[in-house]
Every structure is written in C-alpha cells, then in structure tokens.
Design a protein around this motif. Sequence first.
Motif, PDB file in Angstrom:
ATOM      1  N   LEU A 101      82.875  35.664  27.458  1.00  0.00           N
ATOM      2  CA  LEU A 101      81.739  35.710  28.374  1.00  0.00           C
ATOM      3  C   LEU A 101      81.578  37.158  28.814  1.00  0.00           C
ATOM      4  N   THR A 102      80.372  37.694  28.648  1.00  0.00           N
ATOM      5  CA  THR A 102      80.090  39.078  29.015  1.00  0.00           C
ATOM      6  C   THR A 102      79.267  39.108  30.295  1.00  0.00           C
ATOM      7  N   LEU A 103      79.759  39.871  31.274  1.00  0.00           N
ATOM      8  CA  LEU A 103      79.057  40.058  32.543  1.00  0.00           C
ATOM      9  C   LEU A 103      78.546  41.488  32.603  1.00  0.00           C
ATOM     10  N   ASP A 104      77.400  41.685  33.268  1.00  0.00           N
ATOM     11  CA  ASP A 104      76.940  43.062  33.447  1.00  0.00           C
ATOM     12  C   ASP A 104      77.722  43.700  34.601  1.00  0.00           C
ATOM     13  N   ALA A 105      77.420  44.936  34.922  1.00  0.00           N
ATOM     14  CA  ALA A 105      78.165  45.656  35.957  1.00  0.00           C
ATOM     15  C   ALA A 105      77.996  45.035  37.343  1.00  0.00           C
ATOM     16  N   ALA A 106      76.971  44.202  37.516  1.00  0.00           N
ATOM     17  CA  ALA A 106      76.777  43.482  38.773  1.00  0.00           C
ATOM     18  C   ALA A 106      77.401  42.084  38.715  1.00  0.00           C
ATOM     19  N   TRP A 107      78.173  41.821  37.675  1.00  0.00           N
ATOM     20  CA  TRP A 107      78.898  40.570  37.454  1.00  0.00           C
ATOM     21  C   TRP A 107      77.974  39.375  37.221  1.00  0.00           C
ATOM     22  N   GLN A 108      76.822  39.618  36.616  1.00  0.00           N
ATOM     23  CA  GLN A 108      75.910  38.549  36.223  1.00  0.00           C
ATOM     24  C   GLN A 108      76.161  38.198  34.756  1.00  0.00           C
ATOM     25  N   PRO A 109      76.264  36.914  34.385  1.00  0.00           N
ATOM     26  CA  PRO A 109      76.450  36.567  32.973  1.00  0.00           C
ATOM     27  C   PRO A 109      75.249  37.029  32.150  1.00  0.00           C
ATOM     28  N   ILE A 110      75.517  37.735  31.058  1.00  0.00           N
ATOM     29  CA  ILE A 110      74.421  38.214  30.214  1.00  0.00           C
ATOM     30  C   ILE A 110      74.547  37.797  28.767  1.00  0.00           C
TER      31      ILE A 110
ATOM     32  N   ASN B 184      69.945  30.801  31.886  1.00  0.00           N
ATOM     33  CA  ASN B 184      71.221  30.117  31.872  1.00  0.00           C
ATOM     34  C   ASN B 184      71.933  30.556  30.606  1.00  0.00           C
ATOM     35  N   VAL B 185      73.008  31.333  30.753  1.00  0.00           N
ATOM     36  CA  VAL B 185      73.698  31.884  29.588  1.00  0.00           C
ATOM     37  C   VAL B 185      74.232  30.771  28.688  1.00  0.00           C
ATOM     38  N   MET B 186      74.647  29.659  29.266  1.00  0.00           N
ATOM     39  CA  MET B 186      75.164  28.540  28.467  1.00  0.00           C
ATOM     40  C   MET B 186      74.051  27.945  27.604  1.00  0.00           C
ATOM     41  N   ARG B 187      72.874  27.803  28.180  1.00  0.00           N
ATOM     42  CA  ARG B 187      71.738  27.243  27.443  1.00  0.00           C
ATOM     43  C   ARG B 187      71.236  28.233  26.398  1.00  0.00           C
ATOM     44  N   ALA B 188      71.145  29.497  26.765  1.00  0.00           N
ATOM     45  CA  ALA B 188      70.626  30.515  25.854  1.00  0.00           C
ATOM     46  C   ALA B 188      71.481  30.647  24.595  1.00  0.00           C
ATOM     47  N   PHE B 189      72.800  30.490  24.752  1.00  0.00           N
ATOM     48  CA  PHE B 189      73.691  30.644  23.604  1.00  0.00           C
ATOM     49  C   PHE B 189      74.177  29.309  23.052  1.00  0.00           C
ATOM     50  N   LYS B 190      73.602  28.211  23.556  1.00  0.00           N
ATOM     51  CA  LYS B 190      73.883  26.866  23.065  1.00  0.00           C
ATOM     52  C   LYS B 190      75.387  26.559  23.021  1.00  0.00           C
ATOM     53  N   ILE B 191      76.042  26.783  24.152  1.00  0.00           N
ATOM     54  CA  ILE B 191      77.468  26.515  24.308  1.00  0.00           C
ATOM     55  C   ILE B 191      77.612  25.300  25.220  1.00  0.00           C
ATOM     56  N   ASN B 192      78.355  24.293  24.758  1.00  0.00           N
ATOM     57  CA  ASN B 192      78.537  23.082  25.559  1.00  0.00           C
ATOM     58  C   ASN B 192      79.841  23.083  26.351  1.00  0.00           C
ATOM     59  N   GLU B 193      80.918  23.543  25.721  1.00  0.00           N
ATOM     60  CA  GLU B 193      82.213  23.560  26.394  1.00  0.00           C
ATOM     61  C   GLU B 193      82.674  24.988  26.578  1.00  0.00           C
TER      62      GLU B 193
ATOM     63  N   ASN C 142      88.182  27.252  31.020  1.00  0.00           N
ATOM     64  CA  ASN C 142      88.243  27.163  32.485  1.00  0.00           C
ATOM     65  C   ASN C 142      88.112  28.532  33.142  1.00  0.00           C
ATOM     66  N   SER C 143      88.540  29.572  32.444  1.00  0.00           N
ATOM     67  CA  SER C 143      88.482  30.925  33.013  1.00  0.00           C
ATOM     68  C   SER C 143      87.051  31.395  33.265  1.00  0.00           C
ATOM     69  N   TRP C 144      86.062  30.737  32.676  1.00  0.00           N
ATOM     70  CA  TRP C 144      84.654  31.119  32.868  1.00  0.00           C
ATOM     71  C   TRP C 144      84.041  30.492  34.113  1.00  0.00           C
ATOM     72  N   ASP C 145      84.622  29.416  34.605  1.00  0.00           N
ATOM     73  CA  ASP C 145      83.986  28.609  35.650  1.00  0.00           C
ATOM     74  C   ASP C 145      83.552  29.408  36.880  1.00  0.00           C
ATOM     75  N   LYS C 146      84.393  30.299  37.369  1.00  0.00           N
ATOM     76  CA  LYS C 146      84.038  31.029  38.581  1.00  0.00           C
ATOM     77  C   LYS C 146      82.922  32.043  38.387  1.00  0.00           C
ATOM     78  N   PHE C 147      82.553  32.321  37.116  1.00  0.00           N
ATOM     79  CA  PHE C 147      81.494  33.288  36.818  1.00  0.00           C
ATOM     80  C   PHE C 147      80.165  32.628  36.466  1.00  0.00           C
ATOM     81  N   LEU C 148      80.194  31.323  36.199  1.00  0.00           N
ATOM     82  CA  LEU C 148      78.983  30.588  35.820  1.00  0.00           C
ATOM     83  C   LEU C 148      78.543  29.710  36.973  1.00  0.00           C
ATOM     84  N   LYS C 149      77.308  29.879  37.389  1.00  0.00           N
ATOM     85  CA  LYS C 149      76.767  29.030  38.455  1.00  0.00           C
ATOM     86  C   LYS C 149      76.178  27.805  37.793  1.00  0.00           C
ATOM     87  N   ARG C 150      76.732  26.663  38.077  1.00  0.00           N
ATOM     88  CA  ARG C 150      76.249  25.438  37.448  1.00  0.00           C
ATOM     89  C   ARG C 150      75.668  24.503  38.452  1.00  0.00           C
TER      90      ARG C 150
END
Length: 166
Positions: free
Chosen positions: A8-17, A146-155, A158-166
Amino acid sequence: MEEKLLTLTLDAAWQPISIIPADKGFSMVYSGRAQAIENYSEKPCALFYYPSVIVCKKYIRTKPIPLSPTRSNIYWRDKLTCQYCGKTEDKRRMTLDHVIPKSRGGPKTWLNLVTCCVSCNQKKGDKTPSEASMELITTPHAPRFNVMRAFKINETPNSWDKFLKR
C-alpha cells in the motif's frame, strides 16, 4: 515470493494513493524515494523485509483520483440494489439504467447511471423517472476515491487497516 505480495502506497500526507507489487515498494524504500511503515515477514534477501505499507517522501496528491463509472463500479456504489424498488439481486440479474435515457442524450456519468432490476428497467423504458411515475431511492453521486476499489483488491493484510478508511 510464492504468493504475490502487495504494498500500500501513501503520499507524503499519508493518503492512500496506490497499490503496487512489494518488490517495487522494496525498490522505492531502498532507493530513498519512500519510507517503510509496515513490513511483511518475508525477505527478498537476508537483511531486509518486503514493505507492506510505504510513505512517499515528496509526493502529495492534490487532486482526487477519479473512479470511472463502469458497470461494476456503479453496482458497487449502489450496493447491487435497484434504485427504483430497493430490490437487491445478484449482479447477473441487474442492469444499468440511464436516468435520462441515452436516446435523449443522457450521458454515461456517475450522475446519470444507476443500478436497476430488470422489471423496473422494462417498466421505465425510454422515459425519465417522472414520466414513468418512478422515484429514485437515492440521488446518484460520484463516490470518493477508494484505493481498494480502484485497484480491485478484495482482501488486504491487517497492517493496512489503520491506513484505509472503510
């Protein structure tokens, strides 16, 4: 790497990109372009781990990344629920409806496409909702990126959870 690890890549403002292969994430970290925030337990070599989450050191996303109004994205936005009668069906039994019909110049946009069951689509036909005496349950809208939707990732790890707003 047996299974394909993703970073998972975040920008310098910690937004998923973005979501990239872990070997590319590894390359970004060790070339100095990004910092590893979370790591997998797998190692590409004896000393280093593959990164699970990285933060780019300089890039900050200033404009929202648009999602295209594809059939699957419209179904996702509307939660596979007919926007006229509220029935939820399997995607094979749903259709897309142009609120303003294509024959009248209705565009293929987030604001003009809705999920519709076959019977409501046939009932509405080539009319606007008001002409067909049908009311939309929700107003169509363009969803936020939604980075998950844009990249078609379903699962995700766990290390990503705190960075993804769901």
